[in-house]
Enzyme design. Structure first.
Site, PDB file in Angstrom:
ATOM      1  N   HIS A 121      -5.769   1.676  -4.436  1.00 38.31           N
ATOM      2  CA  HIS A 121      -4.875   1.172  -3.381  1.00 38.31           C
ATOM      3  C   HIS A 121      -4.457  -0.261  -3.676  1.00 38.31           C
ATOM      4  O   HIS A 121      -5.052  -0.947  -4.518  1.00 38.31           O
ATOM      5  CB  HIS A 121      -5.568   1.265  -2.011  1.00 38.31           C
ATOM      6  CG  HIS A 121      -6.653   0.239  -1.814  1.00 38.31           C
ATOM      7  ND1 HIS A 121      -6.817  -0.467  -0.642  1.00 38.31           N
ATOM      8  CD2 HIS A 121      -7.645  -0.218  -2.634  1.00 38.31           C
ATOM      9  CE1 HIS A 121      -7.851  -1.291  -0.749  1.00 38.31           C
ATOM     10  NE2 HIS A 121      -8.375  -1.150  -1.940  1.00 38.31           N
ATOM     11  N   CYS A 152       0.812  -1.221   0.000  1.00 41.80           N
ATOM     12  CA  CYS A 152       0.000   0.000   0.000  1.00 41.80           C
ATOM     13  C   CYS A 152       0.850   1.278   0.000  1.00 41.80           C
ATOM     14  O   CYS A 152       0.622   2.182  -0.809  1.00 41.80           O
ATOM     15  CB  CYS A 152      -0.980  -0.009   1.169  1.00 41.80           C
ATOM     16  SG  CYS A 152      -0.231   0.042   2.807  1.00 41.80           S
ATOM     17  N   HIS A 155      -2.865   0.899   6.969  1.00 46.80           N
ATOM     18  CA  HIS A 155      -3.212   0.808   5.549  1.00 46.80           C
ATOM     19  C   HIS A 155      -3.487   2.214   5.003  1.00 46.80           C
ATOM     20  O   HIS A 155      -3.907   3.109   5.744  1.00 46.80           O
ATOM     21  CB  HIS A 155      -4.440  -0.074   5.320  1.00 46.80           C
ATOM     22  CG  HIS A 155      -4.693  -0.358   3.860  1.00 46.80           C
ATOM     23  ND1 HIS A 155      -3.850  -1.136   3.100  1.00 46.80           N
ATOM     24  CD2 HIS A 155      -5.687   0.050   3.018  1.00 46.80           C
ATOM     25  CE1 HIS A 155      -4.319  -1.205   1.861  1.00 46.80           C
ATOM     26  NE2 HIS A 155      -5.431  -0.488   1.790  1.00 46.80           N
TER      27      HIS A 155
END
Length: 333
Positions: A308, A248, A296
Site C-alpha cells: 500500500h 492509496c 485508506h
C-alpha cells in the site's frame, strides 16, 4: 516305386509348429513383462514450490558473489584501461621527439660522411693556433656527447613508459579474461534461475519487493500484484496515480489498470466496484479497506500482508493489515 526303395522321410511338422508357438508366447510374455516394468516404475513427483524456491535460493547464493566479483574486475579493468590510454598519450610526443633527435644525429653523421665537417667546424679548426687543437677536439667531442645524451634521455623516458604500458596491457589482458569468465558463469547461473522460476506454478507470484505468493488464482490478480509490488520504494503523493508517485487508491487503480480492470480513483468507489468477501475467504489480489469511513486501502497479498501507499513522507511498502482497523475486503476479478 520298386519295393526296395522307400520315399525319403519328412521331418514331422508338429514339433516345428510347436516351436513357433513357444517363440511367440515368449515374445508376448517378454513384452508384457517390459510393459509391466514400465508401469511399475516409480513416478517422480514434481518438486514443490518450496523445493523450487530452495533451489533458486541456492543458485542465488552463487550468483550474488559472482556478480560482485564481476563488478570488481570490471571497475579495475576500466581504471587500468584509462591508465594505459594516458600512458599512450604521453608516449606519442616522446616517440616523436626521439625520432627527431635520431634524425638530427643521423643527418649530422651523413653530412660529415658526404661533405666532411661543416664550414663552421672547419673555420673553428683552421682559425685557431696549433697548440689549441686538442682543446678544440675536446669541445667537438663534448658537443657530440651532449647530442648523444639528449637522445639517450628521450629514449630512456620513452622506454620507461613503454615498460609501464606493457605491464598494464598484460594486466588488462588477464582482467579481460577474468571478466569474460565471470560473465559466462553469471549467465549460466542466471539461466538456471530462470529455468527454475519457469517451473513454478502459474499461480505463483515472485516479485522483488514483495514476499513470495502462491495460489493466486486470477490472472488479473497476478498482474495487479506484480505491478503494485514493482512500485515498492516509490513515494506517496496525495492525488497521484503514477507512474512515479501514488496515493492509496491511485496505487490499486494503477495496478489493476495493467490487468485491464478500470477502477475509480477513490476508495469509496472501489469499495462499491468490488464484491464483498469475508476475511476468511480473502485471497491475494483482493482489495482491503480500513476504518469505518474507508479512507485508506491496499492490495492484499495473503498471510495478513498487503502492499500500500501509506501517507505523505513514506514510501510504498509491504505491511501487516493488522496495524489498522480492517473495514473489509472486496474482489474485483
Amino acid at each position: 516305386m520298386p519295393p526296395h526303395r522307400h520315399a525319403p522321410s519328412q521331418p514331422p511338422a508338429r514339433p516345428v509348429a510347436a516351436r513357433r508357438v513357444v517363440r511367440r508366447l515368449l515374445t508376448l510374455v517378454a513384452a508384457v513383462a517390459v510393459g509391466a516394468g514400465l508401469l511399475a516404475a516409480p513416478a517422480h513427483a514434481a518438486p514443490s514450490v518450496d523445493e523450487i524456491d530452495a533451489q533458486i535460493d541456492k543458485q542465488w547464493e552463487q550468483l550474488e558473489p559472482t556478480i560482485e566479483s564481476y563488478n570488481k574486475i570490471r571497475s579495475q579493468l576500466k581504471a587500468n584501461q584509462k591508465k594505459s590510454a594516458d600512458l599512450q598519450k604521453k608516449m606519442v610526443p616522446l616517440e616523436l621527439e626521439s625520432a627527431l633527435a635520431m634524425n638530427r644525429v643521423g643527418d649530422l653523421a651523413a653530412r660529415y660522411y658526404m661533405e666532411g665537417p661543416s664550414q663552421e667546424i672547419g673555420a673553428l679548426l683552421v682559425s685557431t693556433k696549433p697548440g689549441t687543437l686538442g682543446e678544440q677536439l675536446v669541445i667537438l667531442d663534448r658537443l657530440a656527447a651532449q647530442q648523444r645524451k639528449q637522445v639517450a634521455g628521450v629514449l630512456a623516458i620513452r622506454d620507461k613508459y613503454n615498460a609501464q604500458k606493457q605491464k598494464l596491457d598484460a594486466l588488462i589482458a588477464t582482467q579481460i579474461k577474468q571478466r569474460d569468465q565471470l560473465a559466462a558463469k553469471k549467465k549460466q547461473i542466471d539461466s538456471e534461475i530462470k529455468r527454475l522460476t519457469a517451473m513454478l506454478p502459474v499461480t505463483s507470484v515472485r516479485v522483488e519487493g514483495c514476499p513470495s505468493i502462491d495460489g493466486v488464482v486470477s490472472s488479473a490478480a497476478r498482474t495487479a500484484i506484480r505491478v503494485a509490488c514493482a512500485q515498492v520504494g516509490k513515494w506517496y503523493e496525495w492525488g497521484a496515480t503514477g507512474p512515479n508517485t501514488f496515493d492509496c487508491s491511485g496505487l490499486t487503480q494503477y495496478a489493476y489498470k495493467a490487468a485491464g480492470i478500470y477502477l475509480t480513483h477513490f476508495t469509496g468507489a472501489q469499495w462499491n466496484e468490488g464484491r464483498p468477501v469475508s476475511r476468511a475467504e480473502a485471497r491475494p489480489g483482493d482489495l482491503v479497506f480500513f476504518y469505518s469511513d474507508l479512507h485508506h486501502m491496499g492490495l492484499y497479498l495473503g498471510n495478513g500482508l498487503m502492499v500500500h501507499a501509506p501517507r505523505t513522507g513514506k514510501q510504498i511498502q509491504v505491511a501487516k493489515i493488522s496495524y489498522m482497523p480492517v473495514a473489509g475486503f472486496r474482489r474485483v476479478t
